[in-house]
Design an enzyme around this catalytic site. Structure first.
Site, PDB file in Angstrom:
ATOM      1  N   THR A   1     -30.241  30.281  -2.301  1.00  0.00           N
ATOM      2  CA  THR A   1     -30.474  31.054  -1.082  1.00  0.00           C
ATOM      3  C   THR A   1     -31.885  31.618  -1.121  1.00  0.00           C
ATOM      4  OG1 THR A   1     -28.148  31.655  -1.077  1.00  0.00           O
ATOM      5  CG2 THR A   1     -29.607  32.941   0.346  1.00  0.00           C
TER       6      THR A   1
ATOM      7  N   GLY B   1     -37.302  35.589   1.291  1.00  0.00           N
ATOM      8  CA  GLY B   1     -38.763  35.622   1.427  1.00  0.00           C
ATOM      9  C   GLY B   1     -39.464  34.666   0.473  1.00  0.00           C
ATOM     10  N   GLY B   2     -38.732  34.150  -0.533  1.00  0.00           N
ATOM     11  CA  GLY B   2     -39.308  33.169  -1.455  1.00  0.00           C
ATOM     12  C   GLY B   2     -40.250  33.729  -2.508  1.00  0.00           C
TER      13      GLY B   2
ATOM     14  N   ASP C   1     -39.462  34.991  -5.423  1.00  0.00           N
ATOM     15  CA  ASP C   1     -38.960  34.930  -6.796  1.00  0.00           C
ATOM     16  C   ASP C   1     -40.070  34.432  -7.721  1.00  0.00           C
ATOM     17  OD1 ASP C   1     -35.978  34.798  -8.204  1.00  0.00           O
ATOM     18  OD2 ASP C   1     -37.505  33.588  -9.214  1.00  0.00           O
TER      19      ASP C   1
ATOM     20  N   HIS D   1     -35.399  41.173  -2.327  1.00  0.00           N
ATOM     21  CA  HIS D   1     -36.031  42.438  -2.716  1.00  0.00           C
ATOM     22  C   HIS D   1     -35.004  43.567  -2.893  1.00  0.00           C
ATOM     23  CE1 HIS D   1     -39.371  45.172  -3.177  1.00  0.00           C
ATOM     24  NE2 HIS D   1     -39.081  45.870  -2.103  1.00  0.00           N
TER      25      HIS D   1
ATOM     26  N   TYR E   1     -38.976  48.595  -5.158  1.00  0.00           N
ATOM     27  CA  TYR E   1     -39.656  49.892  -5.248  1.00  0.00           C
ATOM     28  C   TYR E   1     -41.042  49.791  -4.641  1.00  0.00           C
ATOM     29  CZ  TYR E   1     -43.216  48.465  -8.435  1.00  0.00           C
ATOM     30  OH  TYR E   1     -44.324  47.840  -8.937  1.00  0.00           O
TER      31      TYR E   1
ATOM     32  N   TYR F   1     -38.890  41.293 -11.258  1.00  0.00           N
ATOM     33  CA  TYR F   1     -40.049  40.607 -11.842  1.00  0.00           C
ATOM     34  C   TYR F   1     -39.505  39.524 -12.767  1.00  0.00           C
ATOM     35  CZ  TYR F   1     -43.079  44.337 -10.068  1.00  0.00           C
ATOM     36  OH  TYR F   1     -43.768  45.207  -9.267  1.00  0.00           O
TER      37      TYR F   1
HETATM   38  C1  LIG Z   1     -46.754  39.050  -4.265  1.00  0.00           C
HETATM   39  C2  LIG Z   1     -45.532  39.795  -4.737  1.00  0.00           C
HETATM   40  C3  LIG Z   1     -45.489  41.179  -4.631  1.00  0.00           C
HETATM   41  C4  LIG Z   1     -44.358  41.889  -5.034  1.00  0.00           C
HETATM   42  N1  LIG Z   1     -44.347  43.251  -4.903  1.00  0.00           N
HETATM   43  C5  LIG Z   1     -43.231  43.941  -5.248  1.00  0.00           C
HETATM   44  C6  LIG Z   1     -43.152  45.350  -5.035  1.00  0.00           C
HETATM   45  O1  LIG Z   1     -44.077  45.982  -4.518  1.00  0.00           O
HETATM   46  N2  LIG Z   1     -42.016  45.989  -5.399  1.00  0.00           N
HETATM   47  C7  LIG Z   1     -40.939  45.321  -5.943  1.00  0.00           C
HETATM   48  O2  LIG Z   1     -39.914  45.947  -6.227  1.00  0.00           O
HETATM   49  N3  LIG Z   1     -40.996  43.987  -6.153  1.00  0.00           N
HETATM   50  C8  LIG Z   1     -42.097  43.284  -5.809  1.00  0.00           C
HETATM   51  N4  LIG Z   1     -42.115  41.929  -5.997  1.00  0.00           N
HETATM   52  C9  LIG Z   1     -40.926  41.247  -6.540  1.00  0.00           C
HETATM   53  C10 LIG Z   1     -39.872  41.020  -5.446  1.00  0.00           C
HETATM   54  O3  LIG Z   1     -39.152  42.223  -5.240  1.00  0.00           O
HETATM   55  C11 LIG Z   1     -38.884  39.931  -5.838  1.00  0.00           C
HETATM   56  O4  LIG Z   1     -39.553  38.727  -6.051  1.00  0.00           O
HETATM   57  C12 LIG Z   1     -37.801  39.759  -4.781  1.00  0.00           C
HETATM   58  O5  LIG Z   1     -36.693  39.114  -5.349  1.00  0.00           O
HETATM   59  C13 LIG Z   1     -38.308  38.988  -3.590  1.00  0.00           C
HETATM   60  O6  LIG Z   1     -37.336  38.808  -2.597  1.00  0.00           O
HETATM   61  P1  LIG Z   1     -37.457  37.537  -1.630  1.00  0.00           P
HETATM   62  O7  LIG Z   1     -36.313  37.554  -0.701  1.00  0.00           O
HETATM   63  O8  LIG Z   1     -38.830  37.480  -1.065  1.00  0.00           O
HETATM   64  O9  LIG Z   1     -37.362  36.341  -2.682  1.00  0.00           O
HETATM   65  P2  LIG Z   1     -36.480  35.009  -2.792  1.00  0.00           P
HETATM   66  O10 LIG Z   1     -37.290  34.135  -3.697  1.00  0.00           O
HETATM   67  O11 LIG Z   1     -36.089  34.485  -1.472  1.00  0.00           O
HETATM   68  O12 LIG Z   1     -35.187  35.507  -3.549  1.00  0.00           O
HETATM   69  C14 LIG Z   1     -35.198  36.093  -4.836  1.00  0.00           C
HETATM   70  C15 LIG Z   1     -33.827  35.946  -5.489  1.00  0.00           C
HETATM   71  O13 LIG Z   1     -32.830  36.534  -4.665  1.00  0.00           O
HETATM   72  C16 LIG Z   1     -31.903  35.545  -4.202  1.00  0.00           C
HETATM   73  N5  LIG Z   1     -31.659  35.802  -2.777  1.00  0.00           N
HETATM   74  C17 LIG Z   1     -32.588  35.876  -1.791  1.00  0.00           C
HETATM   75  N6  LIG Z   1     -32.001  36.138  -0.627  1.00  0.00           N
HETATM   76  C18 LIG Z   1     -30.676  36.230  -0.856  1.00  0.00           C
HETATM   77  C19 LIG Z   1     -29.563  36.488  -0.028  1.00  0.00           C
HETATM   78  N7  LIG Z   1     -29.709  36.697   1.281  1.00  0.00           N
HETATM   79  N8  LIG Z   1     -28.322  36.489  -0.585  1.00  0.00           N
HETATM   80  C20 LIG Z   1     -28.181  36.267  -1.913  1.00  0.00           C
HETATM   81  N9  LIG Z   1     -29.199  36.035  -2.747  1.00  0.00           N
HETATM   82  C21 LIG Z   1     -30.452  36.013  -2.227  1.00  0.00           C
HETATM   83  C22 LIG Z   1     -32.601  34.224  -4.415  1.00  0.00           C
HETATM   84  O14 LIG Z   1     -31.664  33.150  -4.529  1.00  0.00           O
HETATM   85  C23 LIG Z   1     -33.381  34.496  -5.681  1.00  0.00           C
HETATM   86  O15 LIG Z   1     -32.538  34.421  -6.792  1.00  0.00           O
HETATM   87  C24 LIG Z   1     -43.247  41.189  -5.598  1.00  0.00           C
HETATM   88  C25 LIG Z   1     -43.302  39.800  -5.711  1.00  0.00           C
HETATM   89  C26 LIG Z   1     -44.430  39.095  -5.287  1.00  0.00           C
HETATM   90  C27 LIG Z   1     -44.457  37.599  -5.428  1.00  0.00           C
END
Ligand SMILES: Cc1cc2nc3c(=O)[nH]c(=O)nc-3n(C[C@H](O)[C@H](O)[C@H](O)COP(=O)(O)OP(=O)(O)OC[C@H]3O[C@@H](n4cnc5c(N)ncnc54)[C@H](O)[C@@H]3O)c2cc1C
Ligand SMILES: *[C@@H]1O[C@H](CO)[C@@H](O)[C@H](O)[C@H]1NC(C)=O
Ligand SMILES: *[C@@H]1O[C@H](CO)[C@@H](O)[C@H](O)[C@H]1NC(C)=O
Ligand SMILES: *[C@@H]1O[C@H](CO)[C@@H](O)[C@H](O)[C@H]1NC(C)=O
Ligand SMILES: *[C@@H]1O[C@H](CO)[C@@H](O)[C@H](O)[C@H]1NC(C)=O
Ligand SMILES: *[C@@H]1O[C@H](CO)[C@@H](O)[C@H](O)[C@H]1NC(C)=O
Length: 539
Positions: A107, A110-111, A113, A182, A188, A481
């Site tokens: 799933t 925002g991608g 991970d 997130h 945070y 992270y």
């Molecule tokens: C440039 C950058 C800046 C960041 N800054 C911060 C920050 O300021 N504070 C902080 O706390 N973290 C930060 N992060 C880390 C961020 O919180 C994690 O990477 C977070 O998991 C991102 O969520 P996403 O939906 O974008 O990622 P995704 O890659 O889409 O998902 C991350 C994980 O969650 C799972 N997942 C996603 N959506 C769902 C859903 N709807 N149901 C079940 N599972 C799901 C995915 O399968 C994967 O295992 C940062 C990361 C990056 C790359």
């Protein structure tokens, strides 16, 4: 065989992947047929939201939410199918058909991970891309909001500010992150000391479970609701939406960025910051960002120095901030001219380095600078002595001189609200006793991608060095992270080893890991929802 562009670990995963791929000779036509059949009675054509590699837009849809170029290589395992549902009723059939055809679901919201787990798998898989799940409904009267999991936090901030100048929500500083990953991993940002994590402020959620049932908080029960607020969503189902408790923010906040090099006593200032940042007034968030920079005035005859940036937000005006700083941290020498007052939403732009007159950038999902990166995290419970910090500077000096690669350390203070929440309130256990969290980062661009291994080894060396100063037993880490160096489990075919999971499980969740395993065993006994670091089922 040597592939210089990818890390050894990733390379090993590729080898494993290519074997299982060939062996299984997977036929995703069965999956597509199953899906078509599921939708037939509803008179919905799956061709509007289902993509295979034959579709011309498959590659661009896959690529769009990839936030780490390490996992956008030709050799990176690709999904057999990408599904971009528009309505929640379209998700249960995807789960049913994936189960039936022995395909894994990843799933993606925002991608972001760090290890690409939302869009890469070693076994035949489908990406459930929630990019169209981006609705946000803000209720100013109730101070709540419903946000779908594919919405970005930037758009959440924007929609809140559009309706109120005195409401906000505690979440991260990178506007393109999805709320799905997130919030389920913690979340945070600059409000962490005042209001805790995003997960601390989630009051309801909707999830699709392994049986395809759509459950809200009451229907899922308090155990599962606990697990998805910090334990990661990916182990438990597909989170559709969150209900949030919005928080009060003042009309006017103050931001400042003070930069100090080693010649300006950065070492002493950081040393001092460690013992006071977690005790500051809860309205003040002051993180420290460290990078190496060139100079020709270094006292030691080096043409490099360390630049520390004290990057801060205060929930109040300059007049109240200055006396507080004078009392707690006079050494930093903060003066009125360093400070800028602005609205809370403008502070979001400030931290995201977006021009103040362009708030609509928060609605733009396209990340401007997608690079290759590797990150790791630590918690610090006792101040690092000055000579310990000097060892870090030494490692910075040893980092590559290539301008296309950079190393960064970010130290984010805890304390305040984080100290008041018990370790077991949510799966996220890093509360009282932690002075601050460290994120180590190396990033680089395509041009120097042939040296990826060198940068990754450097960050591992830095992490080894920090063992002496980081938290111990366990050496804790922040789940969001994600770092596969701290352990993976062979999750293929649902066969997992509980022992293998305990390394990263204890680091991310400490004593909460056992409860996560019990909940996982209850809600997904056959371990359908899995990845390299998903919570194992004891079944
Ligand atoms: C440039 C950058 C800046 C960041 N800054 C911060 C920050 O300021 N504070 C902080 O706390 N973290 C930060 N992060 C880390 C961020 O919180 C994690 O990477 C977070 O998991 C991102 O969520 P996403 O939906 O974008 O990622 P995704 O890659 O889409 O998902 C991350 C994980 O969650 C799972 N997942 C996603 N959506 C769902 C859903 N709807 N149901 C079940 N599972 C799901 C995915 O399968 C994967 O295992 C940062 C990361 C990056 C790359
Ligand atoms: C199915 O959808 C098509 C096109 O949207 C429509 O023309 C047709 O009448 C629908 N059939 C039924 C049984 O609803
Ligand atoms: C993918 O390709 C198939 C076959 O050419 C087509 O029917 C379908 O509409 C395409 N799907 C999308 C979402 O474009
Ligand atoms: C650095 O600290 C020393 C010793 O405390 C002090 O003499 C010096 O003025 C400081 N330098 C700066 C630039 O603040
Ligand atoms: C710094 O010094 C090194 C070694 O003396 C040299 O190779 C490098 O070009 C110098 N860099 C700058 C920016 O002056
Ligand atoms: C969104 O941001 C990207 C990257 O900065 C930019 O190229 C694009 O033009 C922006 N889109 C809109 C609609 O502003």
């Amino acid at each position: 065989m040597k592939t210089p562009t990818i890390s050894t670990l990733t390379f090993v995963l590729f080898v494993i992947f290519s074997c299982s791929w060939a062996a299984s000779a997977h036929d995703h036509e069965d999956f597509l047929e199953c899906l078509a059949h599921q939708f037939k009675n509803r008179n919905i054509s799956i061709s509007n939201f289902v993509y295979t590699s034959k579709n011309s837009s498959y590659a661009s849809i896959l690529r769009f939410s990839i936030q780490n170029l390490r996992f956008a290589l030709e050799s990176t395992p690709k999904p057999l199918v990408i599904v971009t549902p528009e309505h929640e009723s379209q998700i249960p059939p995807v789960i049913r058909c994936a189960k039936k055809n022995d395909m894994q679901i990843r799933t993606r919201s925002g991608g972001h991970d760090h290890e690409g787990l939302s869009y890469v798998s070693e076994v035949p898989f489908v990406i459930l891309d929630l990019i169209k799940f981006s609705e946000i409904i803000v209720d100013v009267e109730q101070k709540t909001a419903w946000v779908e999991s594919g919405a970005t936090i930037g758009s959440l901030y924007y929609r809140i500010a559009e309706k109120s100048s005195t409401l906000g929500f505690p979440a991260g500083t990178c506007q393109t992150m999805g709320t799905g990953g997130h919030f389920s991993g913690g979340g945070y940002g600059t409000l962490v000391r005042k209001y805790g994590l995003s997960a601390d402020n989630v009051i309801d959620a909707r999830i699709v479970d392994v049986h395809g049932r759509i459950l809200d908080r009451t229907a899922m029960g308090e155990d599962l609701f606990w697990a998805i607020r910090g334990g990661g969503g990916a182990s438990f189902g597909v989170i559709l939406a969150w209900k949030l408790q919005l928080v009060d923010v003042p009309e006017k906040v103050t931001v400042f960025r003070i930069q100090k090099t080693l010649e300006q006593n950065a070492t002493q200032l950081i040393h001092r910051w460690q013992s006071i940042a977690h005790k500051f007034d809860q309205d003040l968030f002051m993180r420290v960002i460290l990078v190496r920079t060139n100079t020709n005035t270094n006292q030691d005859g080096r043409n490099m120095t360390i630049l520390s940036v004290f990057n801060s937000m205060f929930l109040g005006g300059i007049d109240r901030l200055l006396p507080l700083m004078q009392k707690s941290f006079p050494e930093l020498g903060l003066v009125k001219e360093d400070c800028t007052e602005m609205s809370w939403i403008q502070s979001i732009l400030y931290f995201a380095v977006i021009p103040r007159d362009k708030p609509e950038v928060l609605l733009n999902r396209t990340q401007q600078y997608v690079r290759y990166f590797k990150a790791k995290s630590d918690y610090v419970q006792n101040p690092i002595p000055e000579n310990g910090l000097e060892g870090i500077w030494q490692l910075f000096y040893e980092f590559t001189k290539e301008e296309d690669a950079q190393a960064v350390i970010v130290m984010s203070p805890y304390g305040g609200r984080m100290d008041e929440i018990s370790e077991s309130a949510l799966p996220f256990p890093h509360r009282a006793g932690n002075l601050y969290k460290i994120e180590y980062l190396v990033f680089w661009v395509e041009k120097v991608a042939q040296n990826s291994d060198t940068y990754i080894s450097w960050i591992r060396r830095l992490y080894d060095y920090m063992a002496l100063y980081a938290s111990k037993s366990p050496r804790a880490a922040y789940m969001n992270y994600r770092d596969l160096d701290i352990g993976v489990i062979n999750n293929d075919k649902g066969k997992i080893s509980y022992a293998g999971a305990s390394t990263w499980g204890i680091k991310y969740f400490k004593n909460n890991f056992d409860r996560l395993v019990r909940i996982k065993t209850m809600v997904d006994p056959h371990n359908f929802f899995r990845n390299e670091q998903s919570i194992p089922s004891l079944h």
